[in-house]
Write a protein that holds these residues in place. Structure first.
Motif, PDB file in Angstrom:
ATOM      1  N   ALA A 205      49.047  45.754  19.226  1.00 14.40           N
ATOM      2  CA  ALA A 205      49.350  47.054  19.837  1.00 14.40           C
ATOM      3  C   ALA A 205      48.310  48.090  19.419  1.00 14.40           C
ATOM      4  N   ILE A 206      47.890  48.061  18.162  1.00 12.41           N
ATOM      5  CA  ILE A 206      46.848  48.978  17.691  1.00 12.41           C
ATOM      6  C   ILE A 206      45.577  48.783  18.508  1.00 12.41           C
ATOM      7  N   ALA A 207      45.183  47.522  18.707  1.00 17.01           N
ATOM      8  CA  ALA A 207      43.970  47.225  19.478  1.00 17.01           C
ATOM      9  C   ALA A 207      44.087  47.752  20.902  1.00 17.01           C
ATOM     10  N   ARG A 208      45.269  47.650  21.493  1.00 18.01           N
ATOM     11  CA  ARG A 208      45.469  48.112  22.869  1.00 18.01           C
ATOM     12  C   ARG A 208      45.472  49.633  22.944  1.00 18.01           C
ATOM     13  N   VAL A 209      45.982  50.303  21.918  1.00 13.60           N
ATOM     14  CA  VAL A 209      45.909  51.771  21.854  1.00 13.60           C
ATOM     15  C   VAL A 209      44.449  52.216  21.865  1.00 13.60           C
ATOM     16  N   ILE A 210      43.627  51.571  21.039  1.00 18.62           N
ATOM     17  CA  ILE A 210      42.208  51.912  20.989  1.00 18.62           C
ATOM     18  C   ILE A 210      41.557  51.709  22.354  1.00 18.62           C
ATOM     19  N   LYS A 211      41.816  50.571  22.970  1.00 21.25           N
ATOM     20  CA  LYS A 211      41.221  50.234  24.267  1.00 21.25           C
ATOM     21  C   LYS A 211      41.597  51.268  25.328  1.00 21.25           C
ATOM     22  N   CYS A 212      42.849  51.642  25.374  1.00 17.31           N
ATOM     23  CA  CYS A 212      43.296  52.587  26.408  1.00 17.31           C
ATOM     24  C   CYS A 212      42.796  54.002  26.132  1.00 17.31           C
ATOM     25  N   ALA A 213      42.783  54.414  24.870  1.00 16.09           N
ATOM     26  CA  ALA A 213      42.280  55.752  24.541  1.00 16.09           C
ATOM     27  C   ALA A 213      40.799  55.861  24.889  1.00 16.09           C
ATOM     28  N   ASN A 214      40.033  54.808  24.631  1.00 14.92           N
ATOM     29  CA  ASN A 214      38.615  54.819  24.993  1.00 14.92           C
ATOM     30  C   ASN A 214      38.437  54.906  26.504  1.00 14.92           C
ATOM     31  N   ALA A 215      39.321  54.264  27.248  1.00 13.10           N
ATOM     32  CA  ALA A 215      39.218  54.277  28.713  1.00 13.10           C
ATOM     33  C   ALA A 215      39.404  55.682  29.281  1.00 13.10           C
ATOM     34  N   ALA A 216      40.111  56.528  28.540  1.00 11.32           N
ATOM     35  CA  ALA A 216      40.339  57.892  29.019  1.00 11.32           C
ATOM     36  C   ALA A 216      39.052  58.691  29.115  1.00 11.32           C
ATOM     37  N   LEU A 217      38.021  58.249  28.410  1.00 10.28           N
ATOM     38  CA  LEU A 217      36.793  59.039  28.305  1.00 10.28           C
ATOM     39  C   LEU A 217      35.559  58.340  28.852  1.00 10.28           C
ATOM     40  N   ASP A 218      35.688  57.108  29.361  1.00 12.74           N
ATOM     41  CA  ASP A 218      34.471  56.392  29.749  1.00 12.74           C
ATOM     42  C   ASP A 218      34.038  56.654  31.191  1.00 12.74           C
ATOM     43  N   HIS A 219      34.851  57.374  31.964  1.00 14.67           N
ATOM     44  CA  HIS A 219      34.496  57.804  33.321  1.00 14.67           C
ATOM     45  C   HIS A 219      34.289  56.626  34.282  1.00 14.67           C
ATOM     46  N   ILE A 220      34.655  55.427  33.860  1.00 13.47           N
ATOM     47  CA  ILE A 220      34.517  54.252  34.706  1.00 13.47           C
ATOM     48  C   ILE A 220      35.877  53.586  34.917  1.00 13.47           C
ATOM     49  N   SER A 221      36.569  53.332  33.804  1.00 10.79           N
ATOM     50  CA  SER A 221      37.852  52.650  33.888  1.00 10.79           C
ATOM     51  C   SER A 221      38.939  53.596  34.408  1.00 10.79           C
ATOM     52  N   ASP A 222      39.936  53.010  35.051  1.00 11.16           N
ATOM     53  CA  ASP A 222      41.155  53.725  35.404  1.00 11.16           C
ATOM     54  C   ASP A 222      42.095  53.608  34.207  1.00 11.16           C
ATOM     55  N   GLY A 223      42.141  54.649  33.399  1.00 14.53           N
ATOM     56  CA  GLY A 223      42.906  54.593  32.165  1.00 14.53           C
ATOM     57  C   GLY A 223      44.385  54.360  32.390  1.00 14.53           C
ATOM     58  N   TYR A 224      44.942  54.953  33.427  1.00 17.22           N
ATOM     59  CA  TYR A 224      46.367  54.765  33.706  1.00 17.22           C
ATOM     60  C   TYR A 224      46.663  53.324  34.103  1.00 17.22           C
ATOM     61  N   GLU A 225      45.787  52.749  34.921  1.00 18.85           N
ATOM     62  CA  GLU A 225      45.952  51.353  35.314  1.00 18.85           C
ATOM     63  C   GLU A 225      45.824  50.443  34.095  1.00 18.85           C
ATOM     64  N   MET A 226      44.848  50.728  33.238  1.00 17.90           N
ATOM     65  CA  MET A 226      44.695  49.932  32.029  1.00 17.90           C
ATOM     66  C   MET A 226      45.913  50.050  31.139  1.00 17.90           C
ATOM     67  N   GLU A 227      46.459  51.267  31.017  1.00 18.61           N
ATOM     68  CA  GLU A 227      47.624  51.477  30.175  1.00 18.61           C
ATOM     69  C   GLU A 227      48.813  50.649  30.636  1.00 18.61           C
ATOM     70  N   LEU A 228      49.101  50.656  31.945  1.00 21.70           N
ATOM     71  CA  LEU A 228      50.266  49.897  32.404  1.00 21.70           C
ATOM     72  C   LEU A 228      50.054  48.394  32.226  1.00 21.70           C
ATOM     73  N   ASN A 229      48.812  47.930  32.407  1.00 21.10           N
ATOM     74  CA  ASN A 229      48.533  46.510  32.212  1.00 21.10           C
ATOM     75  C   ASN A 229      48.666  46.114  30.748  1.00 21.10           C
ATOM     76  N   GLU A 230      48.129  46.943  29.849  1.00 23.02           N
ATOM     77  CA  GLU A 230      48.212  46.643  28.420  1.00 23.02           C
ATOM     78  C   GLU A 230      49.640  46.804  27.905  1.00 23.02           C
ATOM     79  N   PHE A 231      50.365  47.769  28.444  1.00 26.24           N
ATOM     80  CA  PHE A 231      51.783  47.924  28.106  1.00 26.24           C
ATOM     81  C   PHE A 231      52.550  46.662  28.484  1.00 26.24           C
ATOM     82  N   GLY A 232      52.310  46.185  29.693  1.00 29.36           N
ATOM     83  CA  GLY A 232      52.980  44.963  30.142  1.00 29.36           C
ATOM     84  C   GLY A 232      52.607  43.773  29.290  1.00 29.36           C
ATOM     85  N   ALA A 233      51.327  43.674  28.905  1.00 28.15           N
ATOM     86  CA  ALA A 233      50.870  42.539  28.105  1.00 28.15           C
ATOM     87  C   ALA A 233      51.555  42.500  26.744  1.00 28.15           C
TER      88      ALA A 233
END
Length: 258
Positions: A205-233
């Protein structure tokens, strides 16, 4: 194993010391190469649950890059140098294990950029931060223009980068550049306390928090989409089952990273 850094593993925390105190821990090519190898250890060594990056000595975390290496570079070589730095610092930022910068003095130029690549920063009271590259006819090249803007906002970031002025630890705290300011003697203690607390949480879960927080700032990834996928995982992990059962049973969860 290393010439310009020192490492030690204590209670699952990997301490990485930039070890050029006579040069204010400046980042030269050898430091960058060895830092990259140390970060590889963070990724691959199962005994390592987290890391702290700090500087040897009492004056500097890292007081910048080794400018003597810049003089003979062409524009293309300068861009290649920046690329190498960005890759190493992005690997720090993307580490699935938390990495704290324990800023024990000057964090200038590449040093400030290194600190900002870590997941968060703890500063000693005498720490100083700055991106003074304009004084050399340069700009930050290891991700500083991007991370500083994200952390302190565009106005403050532009002021720091265009004036080249340093800010103290208390201003860094007020601006959101650091999480805590502590006495120099408490710097590693505070870092250890925070990481030991994080160690009690589910590592996946810690690793997924880092991944999603980074996505919020990379201007490429859809952070919300990543969050729901990582939440589900998370629902497919033993740790989620353990955490939910422990909550219901009113006991401490025992996470295993699976």
């Amino acid at each position: 194993m290393y010439n310009t850094i020192k490492t030690e593993l204590t209670d699952n925390i990997f301490f990485i010391y930039i070890n050029r105190p006579d040069k204010m821990n400046a980042l030269n090519a050898e430091v960058m190469k060895e830092l990259a190898l140390a970060i590889d250890e963070v990724y691959t060594n199962k005994e390592i649950k987290s890391a702290v990056i700090t500087g040897k000595g009492e004056k500097a975390f890292v007081a910048g890059a080794d400018i003597s290496e810049f003089l003979a570079l062409s524009d293309l070589q300068g861009a290649e140098l920046a690329k190498k730095g960005q890759v190493i610092f992005k690997r720090i930022e993307d580490s699935p294990k938390p990495i704290i910068a324990a800023v024990n003095g000057f964090a200038l130029g590449g040093g400030c950029e290194l600190a900002m690549a870590c997941h968060f920063r703890i500063a000693a009271t005498h720490a100083r931060f700055g991106q003074p590259e304009v004084n050399l006819g340069l700009i930050p090249g290891y991700g500083g223009t991007q991370r500083l803007t994200a952390l302190v906002g565009k106005g403050k970031a532009l002021e720091m980068m265009m004036t080249g002025d340093m800010i103290g630890a208390e201003d860094a705290l007020a601006w959101g550049l650091v999480n805590y300011v502590v006495a120099p003697g408490d710097l590693l203690l505070k870092s250890t306390e925070l990481l030991q607390k994080i160690h009690t949480k589910a590592p996946l879960a810690i690793a997924r928090v880092i991944k999603c927080a980074n996505a919020a700032l990379d201007h490429i990834s859809d952070g919300y989409e990543m969050e729901l996928n990582e939440f589900g995982a998370c629902f497919a992990t033993k740790d989620m089952q353990e955490g939910a059962e422990a909550f219901i049973q009113k006991r401490v969860a025992r996470f295993i990273g699976e």
